[in-house]
Design a protein around this motif. Structure first.
Motif, PDB file in Angstrom:
ATOM      1  N   ASN A 195      46.538  41.888  44.504  1.00  0.00           N
ATOM      2  CA  ASN A 195      46.307  42.241  42.987  1.00  0.00           C
ATOM      3  C   ASN A 195      46.771  41.155  41.988  1.00  0.00           C
ATOM      4  OD1 ASN A 195      49.060  43.318  42.328  1.00  0.00           O
ATOM      5  ND2 ASN A 195      48.829  44.345  44.274  1.00  0.00           N
ATOM      6  N   HIS A 196      46.531  41.472  40.891  1.00  0.00           N
ATOM      7  CA  HIS A 196      46.791  40.563  39.811  1.00  0.00           C
ATOM      8  C   HIS A 196      48.289  40.243  39.646  1.00  0.00           C
ATOM      9  CE1 HIS A 196      42.741  41.802  38.962  1.00  0.00           C
ATOM     10  NE2 HIS A 196      42.606  40.912  38.260  1.00  0.00           N
ATOM     11  N   LEU A 197      49.064  41.591  39.740  1.00  0.00           N
ATOM     12  CA  LEU A 197      50.557  41.205  39.470  1.00  0.00           C
ATOM     13  C   LEU A 197      51.266  40.601  40.803  1.00  0.00           C
ATOM     14  CD1 LEU A 197      51.899  44.596  38.085  1.00  0.00           C
ATOM     15  CD2 LEU A 197      52.135  42.189  37.207  1.00  0.00           C
ATOM     16  N   ALA A 198      50.610  41.005  42.226  1.00  0.00           N
ATOM     17  CA  ALA A 198      51.144  40.168  43.356  1.00  0.00           C
ATOM     18  C   ALA A 198      51.010  38.820  43.110  1.00  0.00           C
ATOM     19  CB  ALA A 198      50.594  40.560  44.436  1.00  0.00           C
ATOM     20  N   CYS A 199      49.875  38.235  42.679  1.00  0.00           N
ATOM     21  CA  CYS A 199      49.370  36.883  42.467  1.00  0.00           C
ATOM     22  C   CYS A 199      50.310  36.331  41.636  1.00  0.00           C
ATOM     23  CB  CYS A 199      47.956  36.927  42.338  1.00  0.00           C
ATOM     24  SG  CYS A 199      46.769  37.044  43.586  1.00  0.00           S
ATOM     25  N   THR A 200      50.642  36.812  40.406  1.00  0.00           N
ATOM     26  CA  THR A 200      51.277  36.504  39.375  1.00  0.00           C
ATOM     27  C   THR A 200      52.822  36.165  39.749  1.00  0.00           C
ATOM     28  OG1 THR A 200      50.042  37.358  37.653  1.00  0.00           O
ATOM     29  CG2 THR A 200      52.139  36.744  37.138  1.00  0.00           C
TER      30      THR A 200
ATOM     31  N   ASP B 179      50.516  42.870  30.404  1.00  0.00           N
ATOM     32  CA  ASP B 179      49.960  43.177  29.188  1.00  0.00           C
ATOM     33  C   ASP B 179      48.503  42.772  29.440  1.00  0.00           C
ATOM     34  OD1 ASP B 179      52.073  43.967  27.725  1.00  0.00           O
ATOM     35  OD2 ASP B 179      52.445  41.764  26.961  1.00  0.00           O
ATOM     36  N   ASN B 180      47.872  42.296  30.253  1.00  0.00           N
ATOM     37  CA  ASN B 180      46.583  41.828  30.419  1.00  0.00           C
ATOM     38  C   ASN B 180      45.976  42.791  31.620  1.00  0.00           C
ATOM     39  OD1 ASN B 180      46.450  39.675  28.731  1.00  0.00           O
ATOM     40  ND2 ASN B 180      47.598  38.494  30.208  1.00  0.00           N
ATOM     41  N   ILE B 181      46.293  42.625  32.778  1.00  0.00           N
ATOM     42  CA  ILE B 181      45.940  43.664  33.758  1.00  0.00           C
ATOM     43  C   ILE B 181      46.661  43.341  34.958  1.00  0.00           C
ATOM     44  CG2 ILE B 181      44.299  41.878  34.679  1.00  0.00           C
ATOM     45  CD1 ILE B 181      42.291  44.089  35.731  1.00  0.00           C
ATOM     46  N   ALA B 182      47.217  44.776  35.402  1.00  0.00           N
ATOM     47  CA  ALA B 182      48.034  44.847  36.740  1.00  0.00           C
ATOM     48  C   ALA B 182      47.425  44.872  37.992  1.00  0.00           C
ATOM     49  CB  ALA B 182      48.925  45.897  36.432  1.00  0.00           C
ATOM     50  N   PHE B 183      46.053  45.613  37.953  1.00  0.00           N
ATOM     51  CA  PHE B 183      45.640  45.639  39.343  1.00  0.00           C
ATOM     52  C   PHE B 183      44.038  45.850  39.000  1.00  0.00           C
ATOM     53  CE2 PHE B 183      43.447  48.927  42.014  1.00  0.00           C
ATOM     54  CZ  PHE B 183      43.649  48.111  43.447  1.00  0.00           C
TER      55      PHE B 183
END
Length: 381
Positions: free
Chosen positions: A275-280, A58-62
């Motif tokens: 990337n943001h999803l990978a870190c999350t 919902d925020n940023i994926a990449f």
């Protein structure tokens, strides 16, 4: 267009999963004791994991590594603390093969040399240098064979010492517990020996923890089972490669590089890594490992698994540690593995050792789950 046919497939189509339970397109339930090659570390669709990823979407994926990403720093700090490897730096990528590529590249940069020592029955990936360091000629193309790799037997002190003395090598790459190769391990004395010799000859020691890391062995990293008695701590590799259980199914990998190595702009790079999803996804895994005390669970259930396995006379050997275990029989296990899927609805794994059945479940399984596994195994053996 059709798919390029490189995978022999079982006739099962999973459509839904939770914990170690998997349902196919016919509504049949299976128990997953393999985790898709040790990838599922905290269970399928763990609620905390799903929540974290949904919120991040919902925020940023990449976005690329040309901008600030505080999630990377948060992950590095948490990973360092939980693993006990705070004197390392993190570089993120996308897979275990890519992690080992970057590890070998760093070793070559660092030493100015190119030859590698690897070990019999090793598996480090399917790309360039990683596959060249993999002991399987069938997946090693001529372009990969240009890499100079010397394969040695595990725990052969004399041959290792004679080989490394040539001063031609940039790296020694070793799995603390071999995965695809069949759960063989270096002894503590041998691991200490190669670490010492690597220091003496200024060769980079790479610990491949792609499959054995993230608590699977009952320690955060499997090399941490091997104590350096002189320093009262585990053997210390120069570089540690990670992937598989790191993202619980999200494609993510990385290397931990000892902070004695100096970075420079452009030395390593990746488009999607970190990337943001990978870190999350990676943070969610660490959060669950810590909150649910899963590394201790893996250690304790590994002991329980061995106790249950010792009751089955057809099992000739038990290999591995924690929840990275192999059961060795005196016959090839391919038919047994198929019967476990078809008749008992249980997923297990194979190895290069055709008589070995691999057990690589999520780290939050219970004794009851292990009991179910052995109930099913007894019926087919």
């Amino acid at each position: 267009m059709k798919l390029f046919d490189v995978y022999p497939l079982y006739d099962v189509t999973p459509t839904k999963a939770k914990g170690i339970e998997v349902w196919d397109d016919k509504g049949e339930k299976y128990l997953d004791f393999y985790g898709g090659h040790a990838v599922i570390s905290i269970g399928h669709t763990h609620p905390h994991y799903v929540k974290r990823i949904k919120e991040q979407l919902d925020n940023i994926a990449f976005y690329s590594n040309s901008v600030q990403n505080p999630l990377q720093k948060e992950l590095a700090e948490k990973l360092g603390r939980l693993s006990g490897c705070e004197d390392y730096d993190l570089f993120m990528c996308n897979s275990g093969a890519e992690a080992n590529e970057n590890a070998l590249k760093m070793a070559s940069f660092h030493t100015g040399k190119s030859k590698v020592i690897a070990f019999t029955n090793s598996f480090h990936g399917r790309t360039s240098a990683a596959v060249a360091a993999t002991d399987n000629p069938n997946i090693n193309a001529p372009i990969n064979k240009q890499q100079e790799v010397t394969f040695l037997a595990l725990n052969d002190f004399d041959t290792f010492e004679k080989t490394i003395q040539s001063n031609e090598y940039c790296a020694v790459i070793i799995e603390a517990i071999q995965g695809v190769g069949g759960l063989d391990e270096p002894t503590t004395e041998f691991f200490q020996f190669i670490a010492k010799k690597c220091k003496e000859h200024q060769v980079v020691l790479i610990a491949d923890e792609v499959q054995s890391g993230y608590g699977r062995s009952g320690r955060f990293f499997a090399f941490q089972h091997h104590l350096d008695t002189e320093r009262s701590r585990s053997v210390q590799p120069d570089i540690i490669s990670i992937a598989k259980g790191m993202g619980n199914g999200f494609p993510v990998g990385g290397i931990l590089i000892h902070n004695s190595f100096k970075p420079s702009y452009g030395l390593l790079g990746t488009t999607f890594g970190g990337n943001h999803l990978a870190c999350t996804a990676s943070l969610a895994v660490l959060e669950v490992l810590e909150k649910e005390n899963l590394i201790t669970n893996a250690a304790e259930l590994g002991v329980y698994f061995r106790e249950k396995a010792s009751e089955i006379t057809e099992i000739k050997n038990i290999k591995g540690r924690g929840l990275m275990i192999g059961l060795e029989f005196d016959f090839e296990v391919a038919p047994l593995r198929k019967r476990m899927i078809v008749e008992q609805h249980m997923f297990t794994g194979s190895a290069k050792n055709k008589k070995l059945l691999r057990f690589l479940p999520a780290l939050n399984i219970t004794k009851k789950d292990i009991d179910l596994f052995f109930d099913g195994l007894k019926k087919v053996v």
